[in-house]
Design a protein around this motif. Structure first.
Motif, short mmCIF file in Angstrom:
data_model
loop_
_atom_site.label_atom_id
_atom_site.label_comp_id
_atom_site.label_asym_id
_atom_site.label_seq_id
_atom_site.Cartn_x
_atom_site.Cartn_y
_atom_site.Cartn_z
N GLU A 51 0.84 -1.22 0.00
CA GLU A 51 0.00 0.00 0.00
C GLU A 51 0.87 1.26 0.00
OE1 GLU A 51 -3.54 1.00 0.45
OE2 GLU A 51 -3.35 -0.75 -0.85
N ALA A 52 1.88 1.24 0.86
CA ALA A 52 2.74 2.42 0.99
C ALA A 52 3.51 2.65 -0.31
CB ALA A 52 3.71 2.24 2.16
N ASP A 86 1.18 4.14 -2.85
CA ASP A 86 0.94 5.57 -2.55
C ASP A 86 2.13 6.41 -3.04
OD1 ASP A 86 -1.41 4.98 -1.39
OD2 ASP A 86 -0.74 5.26 0.69
N LYS A 87 3.32 5.88 -2.77
CA LYS A 87 4.51 6.61 -3.16
C LYS A 87 4.60 6.73 -4.69
CE LYS A 87 9.43 6.57 -2.32
NZ LYS A 87 10.50 5.99 -1.53
N GLN A 116 2.17 6.64 -6.79
CA GLN A 116 1.14 7.56 -7.29
C GLN A 116 1.53 9.02 -7.05
OE1 GLN A 116 -2.10 5.46 -5.61
NE2 GLN A 116 -2.64 4.48 -7.56
N ALA A 117 2.15 9.26 -5.90
CA ALA A 117 2.59 10.63 -5.61
C ALA A 117 3.66 11.07 -6.62
CB ALA A 117 3.13 10.71 -4.19
N THR A 138 0.04 10.90 -14.04
CA THR A 138 -1.03 10.11 -13.40
C THR A 138 -1.88 9.38 -14.43
OG1 THR A 138 -1.05 11.65 -11.58
CG2 THR A 138 -3.02 10.29 -11.84
#
Ligand SMILES: Nc1ncnc2c1ncn2[C@@H]1O[C@H](COP(=O)(O)OP(=O)(O)OP(=O)(O)O)[C@@H](O)[C@H]1O
Ligand SMILES: [Mg+2]
Length: 240
Positions: A108-109, A112-113, A115-116, A124
């Protein structure tokens, strides 16, 4: 600090021929170094040594006094001239591969990274695309974002503008400058003098495997050419 000491690379078939000859230099934390020189000077070979992609070397390379071949995985990031994205993987899969393999965080982390980073690089909308559907500039931004997934304190670029439209040079310069961090060193091999002038604090000038100049950007691009080797002066005058 990155320290390269007496680095020598010989040609496999002809060990008396030195591709790099006794190269010594430092890059301090927070600095950007550009490596310039004519074709065949040994620039890519130097970068490959730093990325541990070259075996037959003499001399030492350390980062914060640790030999680079004993650093933890992912400490050295490289963005290749031809980007080297995996063609069968999507953009986001390319980005997740190394950090997942090296267990750099929970899925998950990492997602998230990724995607950021995609958002930061305006990618994106391309997360699910395959590399062959991207433009050169987009591929390069993916390659940079992929390298950043590992938070490398040593970041290497080989000819970051050569595969791109010349109009993108300013954009690439801005991207590289924004990657500067107090604890990171960035090395950029380039033919593009405008890029070196725009991003680098220091310039190395190589010719024929020999380090001829290791000077500040201001000295290298100074009006007078004072403090530069005759070969670097000729190189610069041939460009104008
Ligand atoms: N694997 C190899 N085997 C034999 N010779 C090699 C090998 N790799 C590089 N060389 C030679 O080493 C020298 C330096 O090559 P290198 O690719 O590092 O130069 P470069 O400065 O990056 O040049 P360019 O600006 O054209 O990219 C050249 O003479 C090249 O022919
Ligand atoms: Mg090269």
């Amino acid at each position: 600090m990155l320290n390269v000491n007496a680095l020598t690379v010989t040609m496999q078939r002809n060990p008396s021929k030195r591709i790099l000859d006794n190269i010594t230099f430092d890059v301090k934390d927070g600095e950007i170094l550009a490596i310039l020189g004519p074709s065949g000077a040994g620039k890519t070979t130097l970068l490959r040594c730093l990325a541990l992609l070259h075996q037959q070397t003499l001399g030492t390379i350390t980062f914060n006094e640790t030999p680079i071949d004993t650093l933890a995985a992912g400490q050295i990031g490289i963005v290749f001239q031809s980007f080297n994205l995996f063609p069968h993987l999507t953009v986001i899969e390319n980005m997740l591969l190394a950090p997942t393999c090296h267990k750099k965080g929970a899925t998950e982390a990492l997602l998230d990274k990724a995607q950021a980073l995609l958002a930061q690089f305006g990618l994106t909308a391309h997360a699910g695309a395959h590399p062959h559907n991207l433009s050169g500039g987009q591929k390069q931004r993916v390659a940079i974002a992929r390298a950043l997934m590992m938070d490398p304190p040593v970041l290497l670029f080989d000819e970051p503008t050569s595969a791109l439209d010349p109009e993108l040079i300013n954009e690439v310069s801005e991207i590289i400058k924004a990657l500067r961090q107090p604890k990171r060193v960035i090395l950029v091999v380039t033919h593009e003098v405008r890029l070196a002038r725009h991003v680098a604090d220091h310039i190395l000038f190589l010719d024929n495997g020999v380090l001829l100049d290791n000077v500040s950007r201001d000295v290298f691009f100074g009006e007078s050419g004072d403090g530069l080797s005759p070969r670097a002066q000729t190189f610069l005058s041939n460009l104008s």
